[in-house]
Write an enzyme that holds these catalytic residues in place. Structure first.
Site, PDB file in Angstrom:
ATOM      1  N   GLU A 103      39.889  30.747  -5.131  1.00 24.10           N
ATOM      2  CA  GLU A 103      40.570  31.927  -5.656  1.00 24.10           C
ATOM      3  C   GLU A 103      41.662  32.389  -4.693  1.00 24.10           C
ATOM      4  OE1 GLU A 103      36.807  33.535  -8.296  1.00 24.10           O
ATOM      5  OE2 GLU A 103      37.510  34.792  -6.667  1.00 24.10           O
ATOM      6  N   CYS A 116      46.529  36.859  -0.423  1.00 25.34           N
ATOM      7  CA  CYS A 116      45.273  36.604   0.280  1.00 25.34           C
ATOM      8  C   CYS A 116      44.823  35.212  -0.138  1.00 25.34           C
ATOM      9  CB  CYS A 116      44.264  37.680  -0.119  1.00 25.34           C
ATOM     10  SG  CYS A 116      42.626  37.428   0.588  1.00 25.34           S
ATOM     11  N   CYS A 123      32.071  28.532   1.809  1.00 21.96           N
ATOM     12  CA  CYS A 123      32.076  28.900   3.219  1.00 21.96           C
ATOM     13  C   CYS A 123      30.693  28.634   3.800  1.00 21.96           C
ATOM     14  CB  CYS A 123      32.415  30.382   3.377  1.00 21.96           C
ATOM     15  SG  CYS A 123      32.602  30.903   5.111  1.00 21.96           S
ATOM     16  N   CYS A 127      27.528  34.847   5.775  1.00 16.57           N
ATOM     17  CA  CYS A 127      27.416  36.288   6.014  1.00 16.57           C
ATOM     18  C   CYS A 127      26.640  36.892   4.842  1.00 16.57           C
ATOM     19  CB  CYS A 127      28.789  36.935   6.132  1.00 16.57           C
ATOM     20  SG  CYS A 127      29.726  36.297   7.544  1.00 16.57           S
ATOM     21  N   CYS A 130      28.501  38.644   1.753  1.00 15.49           N
ATOM     22  CA  CYS A 130      29.725  38.047   1.216  1.00 15.49           C
ATOM     23  C   CYS A 130      29.404  37.069   0.086  1.00 15.49           C
ATOM     24  CB  CYS A 130      30.465  37.332   2.337  1.00 15.49           C
ATOM     25  SG  CYS A 130      31.915  36.413   1.782  1.00 15.49           S
ATOM     26  N   GLU A 172      36.301  30.113   6.143  1.00 17.54           N
ATOM     27  CA  GLU A 172      36.506  30.560   7.517  1.00 17.54           C
ATOM     28  C   GLU A 172      37.685  29.766   8.101  1.00 17.54           C
ATOM     29  OE1 GLU A 172      35.806  32.847   9.744  1.00 17.54           O
ATOM     30  OE2 GLU A 172      36.933  31.664  11.198  1.00 17.54           O
ATOM     31  N   SER A 224      36.297  39.996  11.930  1.00 14.04           N
ATOM     32  CA  SER A 224      35.340  40.629  11.019  1.00 14.04           C
ATOM     33  C   SER A 224      34.070  40.931  11.807  1.00 14.04           C
ATOM     34  CB  SER A 224      35.043  39.687   9.848  1.00 14.04           C
ATOM     35  OG  SER A 224      36.246  39.388   9.179  1.00 14.04           O
ATOM     36  N   CYS A 343      37.563  42.263  -1.251  1.00 13.78           N
ATOM     37  CA  CYS A 343      37.044  41.547  -0.082  1.00 13.78           C
ATOM     38  C   CYS A 343      35.599  41.144  -0.314  1.00 13.78           C
ATOM     39  CB  CYS A 343      37.081  42.442   1.137  1.00 13.78           C
ATOM     40  SG  CYS A 343      38.730  42.850   1.630  1.00 13.78           S
TER      41      CYS A 343
HETATM   42  N1  SAH Z   1      35.875  34.115   7.033  1.00 17.28           N
HETATM   43  C1  SAH Z   1      36.935  35.019   7.373  1.00 17.28           C
HETATM   44  C2  SAH Z   1      37.888  35.338   6.235  1.00 17.28           C
HETATM   45  C3  SAH Z   1      37.321  35.519   4.861  1.00 17.28           C
HETATM   46  S1  SAH Z   1      36.378  36.997   4.558  1.00 17.28           S
HETATM   47  C4  SAH Z   1      36.352  36.270   7.966  1.00 17.28           C
HETATM   48  O1  SAH Z   1      35.135  36.402   8.000  1.00 17.28           O
HETATM   49  O2  SAH Z   1      37.105  37.100   8.432  1.00 17.28           O
HETATM   50  C5  SAH Z   1      37.564  38.285   4.509  1.00 17.28           C
HETATM   51  C6  SAH Z   1      37.013  39.640   4.888  1.00 17.28           C
HETATM   52  O3  SAH Z   1      36.174  40.180   3.862  1.00 17.28           O
HETATM   53  C7  SAH Z   1      36.157  39.619   6.140  1.00 17.28           C
HETATM   54  O4  SAH Z   1      36.477  40.724   6.937  1.00 17.28           O
HETATM   55  C8  SAH Z   1      34.758  39.747   5.561  1.00 17.28           C
HETATM   56  O5  SAH Z   1      33.819  40.189   6.502  1.00 17.28           O
HETATM   57  C9  SAH Z   1      34.999  40.724   4.457  1.00 17.28           C
HETATM   58  N2  SAH Z   1      33.938  40.823   3.483  1.00 17.28           N
HETATM   59  C10 SAH Z   1      33.099  39.846   3.080  1.00 17.28           C
HETATM   60  N3  SAH Z   1      32.252  40.317   2.151  1.00 17.28           N
HETATM   61  C11 SAH Z   1      32.568  41.609   1.954  1.00 17.28           C
HETATM   62  C12 SAH Z   1      32.063  42.625   1.083  1.00 17.28           C
HETATM   63  N4  SAH Z   1      31.068  42.378   0.245  1.00 17.28           N
HETATM   64  N5  SAH Z   1      32.623  43.850   1.154  1.00 17.28           N
HETATM   65  C13 SAH Z   1      33.651  44.100   1.989  1.00 17.28           C
HETATM   66  N6  SAH Z   1      34.191  43.178   2.807  1.00 17.28           N
HETATM   67  C14 SAH Z   1      33.636  41.949   2.802  1.00 17.28           C
END
Ligand code: SAH
Length: 350
Positions: A103, A116, A123, A127, A130, A172, A224, A343
């Site tokens: 996406e 974005c 991934c 996390c 996410c 990532e 993050s 996000c």
């Molecule tokens: N892997 C990278 C980039 C992709 S995630 C990273 O971790 O930075 C992009 C951003 O969205 C990151 O800051 C991540 O922590 C955040 N994110 C992931 N899930 C989320 C959620 N459910 N609500 C808000 N932010 C979230």
């Protein structure tokens, strides 16, 4: 919804093939051997500056256009697109040549237009909160698959100019370093977006951050963080067990010293989990020595993590606490929630 390609069946996984934006200048020149030398430059400009498909390059002779159109293959096949926020947010779902899905999101603001982009299909970082992490890892994206997301977004942004690219989509970026950096060089040198308007966002892969510190292009780094004590961060962001906070802080300090750029810290506020006064005190202790700017964003709900984001009053309180502790902090406006484009919501479902 605009289906463009028939969906591949599960198991029908073709190897990733080189697409238009995988080719470098030499490879492109080799493709049109026999043409006058300036043609390669013309095609390159057509692809990167004018964002055109060969068939649209009306400054080329018809025969060359016809030859290039089937040869310069697109990497992305649009399966669907949706918009939100009065048309200011657009999300695409693309199929790749092997059927994997990614996406891309475009966000228009009064002062900038940001794409974005995804750097991996899926991934591996897992996390907890996410959606992409909940779905597991597919594969790394190729340079062409990353660059083409920017091209599609830039075309859709017209007549406005795409000004920023954030590597905050699926995946990532620092786990796919070579290809992401290859894409950054193209986006900077060929599409013409300044390095200061490119932001790499990482879960905290310390060796990748150190490597970023040695690059000459001054891109921005977003970390993050989401928790500033190891016990909580181990649970929310499992890669913390490999690169705990002290290691991460050292790598970030190295990046800030070497690049002269300001670090930003992303913090998704999770109700009752990382939004207390104590959490803000820990965050401030991490952020202040690095001179980092903190972006607070209420957690977006995802299927595998049934906890709500911190309500508005708590978000404001968290920000005020940070500011009182001498940290530069802002609340980020969430975009695209209703189309699962916010996000952490990117999960590539049709
Ligand atoms: N892997 C990278 C980039 C992709 S995630 C990273 O971790 O930075 C992009 C951003 O969205 C990151 O800051 C991540 O922590 C955040 N994110 C992931 N899930 C989320 C959620 N459910 N609500 C808000 N932010 C979230």
């Amino acid at each position: 919804m605009m289906p463009a390609l028939p969906l591949r069946r599960a198991g029908d996984v073709a190897p990733a093939v080189a697409s238009t934006y995988d080719l470098d200048r030499d490879a492109l020149a080799a493709l049109i051997e026999g043409e006058p030398p300036y043609r390669a430059r013309q095609v390159w400009d057509g692809l990167y500056r004018r964002l055109r498909r060969p068939v649209e390059m009306t400054d080329l002779p018809r025969a060359l256009r016809d030859r290039l159109e089937p040869t310069l293959r697109p990497a992305l096949h649009e399966l669907a697109w949706r918009h939100a926020d009065g048309g200011d947010t657009v999300k695409w779902l693309f199929a790749l040549a092997d059927g994997r899905r990614i996406e891309t999101v475009l966000m228009a603001y009064p002062d900038r237009v940001t794409a974005c982009v995804s750097t991996q299909a899926g991934c591996a970082m897992a996390c907890a909160f996410c959606a992409t992490g909940q779905g597991g890892f597919g594969r790394h994206l190729r340079i062409g698959e990353i660059v083409e997301q920017v091209v599609v977004a830039a075309r859709a942004a017209a007549p406005r100019r795409l000004s920023n690219v954030v590597f905050m989509g699926m995946g990532e970026p620092l786990a796919n370093y070579e290809r992401v950096w290859g894409a950054i060089e193209r986006i900077h040198a060929d599409i013409g977006i300044s390095a200061r308007h490119l932001t790499v966002s990482t879960v905290g892969i310390a060796p990748g951050i150190r490597r970023l510190a040695t690059e000459t292009l001054p891109v921005n780094l977003a970390l993050s963080l989401h928790a500033a004590n190891d016990e909580l961060r181990d649970r929310l962001v499992p890669v913390n067990r490999r690169y705990p906070l002290a290691v991460l802080a050292d790598a970030c300090a190295e990046y800030v010293a070497a690049s002269g750029r300001r670090l930003s810290i992303e913090w998704a506020l999770i109700d009752g989990t990382n939004d207390t006064e104590r959490d803000m005190v820990e965050l401030a202790a991490f952020a202040r020595p690095l001179g980092a700017h903190v972006n607070l964003i209420p957690l977006n709900p995802t299927p595998g993590y049934p906890v709500r984001g911190t309500p508005r009053t708590g978000v404001v309180r968290a920000r005020d606490t940070l500011v009182a502790l001498g940290v530069n902090a802002t609340v980020r406006v969430t975009r695209g929630v209703e189309i699962d484009a916010a996000c952490g919501q990117l999960a590539a479902t049709a």
